[in-house]
Design an enzyme around this catalytic site. Structure first.
Site, PDB file in Angstrom:
ATOM      1  N   LYS A 177      71.670  48.822  38.166  1.00  8.35           N
ATOM      2  CA  LYS A 177      70.434  48.639  37.435  1.00  8.35           C
ATOM      3  C   LYS A 177      70.790  48.367  35.982  1.00  8.35           C
ATOM      4  O   LYS A 177      71.881  48.705  35.531  1.00  8.35           O
ATOM      5  CB  LYS A 177      69.514  49.838  37.595  1.00  8.35           C
ATOM      6  CG  LYS A 177      70.122  51.185  37.283  1.00  8.35           C
ATOM      7  CD  LYS A 177      69.167  52.290  37.735  1.00  8.35           C
ATOM      8  CE  LYS A 177      69.618  53.657  37.283  1.00  8.35           C
ATOM      9  NZ  LYS A 177      70.355  54.384  38.316  1.00  8.35           N
ATOM     10  N   ASP A 193      74.038  55.842  29.788  1.00 10.17           N
ATOM     11  CA  ASP A 193      74.993  54.813  30.207  1.00 10.17           C
ATOM     12  C   ASP A 193      74.375  53.424  30.301  1.00 10.17           C
ATOM     13  O   ASP A 193      75.027  52.483  30.768  1.00 10.17           O
ATOM     14  CB  ASP A 193      75.655  55.209  31.529  1.00 10.17           C
ATOM     15  CG  ASP A 193      74.672  55.244  32.675  1.00 10.17           C
ATOM     16  OD1 ASP A 193      73.497  55.614  32.448  1.00 10.17           O
ATOM     17  OD2 ASP A 193      75.050  54.902  33.810  1.00 10.17           O
ATOM     18  N   ASP A 197      68.982  54.776  28.813  1.00 11.79           N
ATOM     19  CA  ASP A 197      69.599  56.099  28.973  1.00 11.79           C
ATOM     20  C   ASP A 197      71.055  56.109  28.483  1.00 11.79           C
ATOM     21  O   ASP A 197      71.545  55.115  27.953  1.00 11.79           O
ATOM     22  CB  ASP A 197      69.494  56.579  30.432  1.00 11.79           C
ATOM     23  CG  ASP A 197      70.409  55.795  31.363  1.00 11.79           C
ATOM     24  OD1 ASP A 197      70.706  54.634  31.053  1.00 11.79           O
ATOM     25  OD2 ASP A 197      70.822  56.348  32.404  1.00 11.79           O
ATOM     26  N   ASP A 234      71.854  52.078  32.106  1.00 15.60           N
ATOM     27  CA  ASP A 234      71.290  51.405  33.280  1.00 15.60           C
ATOM     28  C   ASP A 234      69.793  51.656  33.457  1.00 15.60           C
ATOM     29  O   ASP A 234      69.129  50.953  34.200  1.00 15.60           O
ATOM     30  CB  ASP A 234      72.083  51.742  34.556  1.00 15.60           C
ATOM     31  CG  ASP A 234      72.213  53.230  34.803  1.00 15.60           C
ATOM     32  OD1 ASP A 234      71.695  54.028  33.990  1.00 15.60           O
ATOM     33  OD2 ASP A 234      72.849  53.606  35.820  1.00 15.60           O
ATOM     34  N   ARG A 235      69.247  52.656  32.770  1.00 20.55           N
ATOM     35  CA  ARG A 235      67.800  52.904  32.898  1.00 20.55           C
ATOM     36  C   ARG A 235      67.033  52.284  31.741  1.00 20.55           C
ATOM     37  O   ARG A 235      67.606  52.012  30.689  1.00 20.55           O
ATOM     38  CB  ARG A 235      67.518  54.405  32.882  1.00 20.55           C
ATOM     39  CG  ARG A 235      68.104  55.121  34.048  1.00 20.55           C
ATOM     40  CD  ARG A 235      67.659  56.570  34.043  1.00 20.55           C
ATOM     41  NE  ARG A 235      68.180  57.210  35.231  1.00 20.55           N
ATOM     42  CZ  ARG A 235      67.661  58.296  35.796  1.00 20.55           C
ATOM     43  NH1 ARG A 235      66.616  58.878  35.246  1.00 20.55           N
ATOM     44  NH2 ARG A 235      68.183  58.796  36.884  1.00 20.55           N
ATOM     45  N   SER A 290      75.383  59.649  33.178  1.00 14.76           N
ATOM     46  CA  SER A 290      74.128  58.932  32.967  1.00 14.76           C
ATOM     47  C   SER A 290      73.204  59.618  31.969  1.00 14.76           C
ATOM     48  O   SER A 290      73.577  59.836  30.833  1.00 14.76           O
ATOM     49  CB  SER A 290      73.445  58.731  34.304  1.00 14.76           C
ATOM     50  OG  SER A 290      72.361  57.874  34.164  1.00 14.76           O
ATOM     51  N   HIS A 291      72.040  60.036  32.443  1.00 18.36           N
ATOM     52  CA  HIS A 291      71.029  60.615  31.543  1.00 18.36           C
ATOM     53  C   HIS A 291      71.217  62.123  31.363  1.00 18.36           C
ATOM     54  O   HIS A 291      70.451  62.748  30.646  1.00 18.36           O
ATOM     55  CB  HIS A 291      69.645  60.342  32.117  1.00 18.36           C
ATOM     56  CG  HIS A 291      69.523  60.895  33.501  1.00 18.36           C
ATOM     57  ND1 HIS A 291      70.092  60.267  34.586  1.00 18.36           N
ATOM     58  CD2 HIS A 291      68.968  62.020  33.953  1.00 18.36           C
ATOM     59  CE1 HIS A 291      69.866  60.997  35.649  1.00 18.36           C
ATOM     60  NE2 HIS A 291      69.191  62.070  35.301  1.00 18.36           N
TER      61      HIS A 291
HETATM   62  C1  VG1 Z   1      68.360  60.067  40.269  1.00 20.93           C
HETATM   63  C2  VG1 Z   1      67.220  59.108  40.544  1.00 20.93           C
HETATM   64  C3  VG1 Z   1      67.736  57.915  41.323  1.00 20.93           C
HETATM   65  C4  VG1 Z   1      68.875  57.243  40.543  1.00 20.93           C
HETATM   66  C5  VG1 Z   1      69.946  58.263  40.237  1.00 20.93           C
HETATM   67  C6  VG1 Z   1      71.040  57.693  39.359  1.00 20.93           C
HETATM   68  O1  VG1 Z   1      68.892  60.541  41.488  1.00 20.93           O
HETATM   69  O2  VG1 Z   1      66.182  59.749  41.244  1.00 20.93           O
HETATM   70  O3  VG1 Z   1      66.681  57.021  41.553  1.00 20.93           O
HETATM   71  O4  VG1 Z   1      69.429  56.200  41.285  1.00 20.93           O
HETATM   72  O5  VG1 Z   1      69.381  59.382  39.549  1.00 20.93           O
HETATM   73  O6  VG1 Z   1      70.562  57.187  38.161  1.00 20.93           O
HETATM   74  P1  VG1 Z   1      68.507  61.967  42.113  1.00 20.93           P
HETATM   75  O7  VG1 Z   1      69.337  62.093  43.343  1.00 20.93           O
HETATM   76  O8  VG1 Z   1      68.773  62.972  41.062  1.00 20.93           O
HETATM   77  O9  VG1 Z   1      67.035  61.898  42.417  1.00 20.93           O
HETATM   78  V1  VG1 Z   1      71.488  57.300  36.783  1.00 20.93           V
HETATM   79  O10 VG1 Z   1      70.813  56.387  35.533  1.00 20.93           O
HETATM   80  O11 VG1 Z   1      71.526  58.918  36.581  1.00 20.93           O
HETATM   81  O12 VG1 Z   1      72.987  56.729  37.251  1.00 20.93           O
HETATM   82 CO    CO Z   2      72.057  55.958  33.966  1.00 16.26          CO
END
Ligand code: VG1
Ligand code: CO
Length: 557
Positions: A384, A285, A283, A287-288, A118-119
């Site tokens: 998302k 991937d 981001d 989704d954000r 992801s990010h």
């Molecule tokens: C974080 C965010 C959470 C989100 C997750 C995955 O998780 O707080 O809201 O669903 O990332 O997003 P954590 O456990 O680090 O707080 V993504 O775009 O990284 O798949």
């Molecule tokens: Co993401």
């Protein structure tokens, strides 16, 4: 004929999927058999209700980050070993997370494997990630991720197909023994879906009729670049200067592909400097999302509330299907609850992580939902969806501007006039010592157990109740415990503290604060100033500095 061989292997520690898949340093995945073990453990955990791995159809996508090429080959080999019958893979393995969710649903696949962290930054020194999604297109629920982890702890033998390297750079279908590998363009189906949801003509004519309305989309060198190019340049006819960083790079150009005011600083600066009306970013991937306007930052918590407010007026998908219920993750501000109450809708508070929305959506009880962490989406898929959120905002802008010129800031202020304002901020303390972070949270848990917090007054705020959030899934009855310490004050303000489940190094403490105001004179106040007293209370109650040794957060969102 492809020969399938069995080779001995040993379990690796810590192959436990977190909030969203397994995320580790690339170097960890590079250990011999590490990735093979995890992929096999994942395939073997495909639930019977989805048909199990034998003869499965698996969608494979990802953000194209460093090490994806190698892992794609591992997926082919392990799929042969498990009798999977078809892999539907994006060209070069690239498909955004939301687009993959759509393909799983559209093609009625057994599930999907997403290669992304992801990010989290990419490259040889940074992170890789693997996530499994089920047949509904959503992230595997805890019952499945627990199974993956259990498998990974007992694995002794790998079953793999011995095949030459598969070329993922050409569209088309290849047969590899009993396995069909279909390579598709990951953008087409997604753009088609967006056209079914939104009124592209109305967005396009808004841009045509408002030539001085300027927007900028930042793909952050992640997977959404080609999608942004298609939507904004090819579909809406905007100039190429309306998109930036839209070529996916395996290391995201060294950037941290996380759309927030800190990491999407270039976008923020361009919007300010060039006086643009609308800015958006996604981001790694896809989704954000982050939405900004002229002198306006839309918090994700407000964003989802505003989208819910306008959904039926401005978005054809909701005109057709209706809005059945709303939901947010626990730390997300309660702005969306207020919209649900006004609209007479059901609303839900789930733990952090998109996997918790899936059941509600499958049951038809949640149409729009969001997380404070720049995640916004709806039941059109089960992830998302960053670009969906951008298109939702453009639809709202096109809609409200039919009456009179209305900026992003005007939309925000109008919303506050109706519902009041939920000031919200999150402080992240990254890579702190894991043990001390646990101790900090444990101390609060003990105070909660001994009922020491309720009715305590601190910094002028009186605690109404405190708990460690526990979620009972209303659909399948499963219970998720210890999802974050919640301290709720008598005036409705809240503090939430939890540890991240997506980091790959040390622990990340997340501190969330929310304060509601329905005093109209406060609606234009600056967020950090408005929240300062509450943040001080949070720091005092948690003794964060004492435990972590930090007196400033790494990132404020
Ligand atoms: C974080 C965010 C959470 C989100 C997750 C995955 O998780 O707080 O809201 O669903 O990332 O997003 P954590 O456990 O680090 O707080 V993504 O775009 O990284 O798949
Ligand atoms: Co993401």
């Amino acid at each position: 004929m492809v020969s399938i061989v069995s080779t001995p292997t040993k379990p690796f520690e810590g192959q436990k999927p977190g909030t969203s898949g397994l995320r580790k340093r690339v170097k960890v995945f590079q250990q011999e058999n590490y990735t093979e073990n995890f992929i096999q453990s994942t395939l073997e955990a495909i639930p019977e209700s989805d048909g199990g791995p034998k003869n499965a159809t698996i969608v494979v996508g990802g953000d194209g980050r460093y090490y994806s090429d190698e892992v794609l080959q591992v997926i082919v080999k392990c799929s042969l070993g498990q009798g999977v019958s078809r892999l539907i893979v994006g060209l070069n393995g690239i498909v955004s997370t939301p687009a993959a969710s759509n393909i799983i649903r559209k093609r009625k696949a057994t599930g999907g494997i997403l290669l992304t962290a992801s990010h989290n930054p990419g490259g040889p020194e940074n992170d890789f990630g693997i996530k499994y999604n089920c047949s509904n297109g959503g992230p595997a629920p805890e019952s499945v991720t627990n199974k993956i982890y259990e498998n990974s702890k007992t694995i002794t033998e790998l079953k793999v197909g011995i095949v030459p390297k598969v070329d993922f750079s050409k569209l088309g279908t290849q047969e590899i023994g009993d396995l069909t590998v279909e390579i598709i363009d990951g953008v087409n189906d997604y753009v088609e879906l967006m056209k079914e949801i939104f009124d592209f003509d109305s967005i396009k004519s808004f841009f045509t009729n408002n030539k001085d309305f300027k927007m900028l989309f930042d793909g952050m060198n992640g997977v959404t670049g080609p999608y942004g190019q298609r939507l904004f340049v090819e579909e809406f006819g905007l100039d190429k200067s309306s998109i930036m960083r839209c070529v996916p790079l395996p290391d995201f150009g060294g950037a941290h592909p996380d759309p927030n005011l800190t990491y999407a600083h270039d976008l923020v600066e361009s919007v300010e400097k060039d006086g643009l009306d609308f800015g958006a970013a996604s981001d790694g991937d896809g989704d954000r999302n982050m939405i900004i306007g002229k002198k306006a930052f839309v918090t994700p918590s407000d964003s989802v509330a505003i989208i819910a407010h306008y959904a039926k007026e401005a978005i054809p998908y909701f005109q057709k299907n209706g809005v059945h219920g709303l939901a947010r993750s626990m730390p997300t501000s309660q702005a969306i609850d207020l919209v649900a109450k006004k609209m007479g809708l059901e609303y839900f508070e789930v733990p952090t992580g998109w996997k918790f929305f899936g059941n509600l959506m499958d049951a038809g009880r949640c149409s729009i939902c969001g997380e404070e962490s720049f995640g916004t989406g709806s039941d059109h898929i089960r992830e998302k969806d960053g670009l969906w959120a951008v298109l939702a905002w453009l639809s709202i802008i096109a809609h409200v501007n039919k009456e009179k010129p209305t900026s992003v800031q005007d939309i925000l202020q109008k919303h506050y006039q109706i519902y009041g304002r939920n000031f919200f901020s999150r402080y992240d303390y990254e890579e702190v010592d894991g043990k001390s972070a646990e101790e900090m949270v444990d101390r609060l848990r003990h105070q909660i157990e001994k009922n020491e917090l309720a009715n305590k007054t601190i910094g002028g705020f009186t605690i109404d109740k405190a708990d460690d959030f526990e979620y009972l899934d209303p659909i399948d009855g499963s219970i998720s415990k210890n999802q974050g310490v919640r301290i709720i004050f008598k005036d409705g303000s809240r503090i939430v503290i939890r540890l991240s489940g997506t980091g790959s190094q040390g622990a990340t403490v997340r501190l969330y604060v929310e304060k509601y105001s329905n005093d109209t004179t406060e609606y234009t106040n600056e967020t950090q100033t408005a929240l300062k007293p509450l943040i001080d209370v949070a720091l005092e109650l948690s003794e964060l500095e004492k435990f972590t040794g930090r007196n400033t957060p790494t990132v404020i969102t």
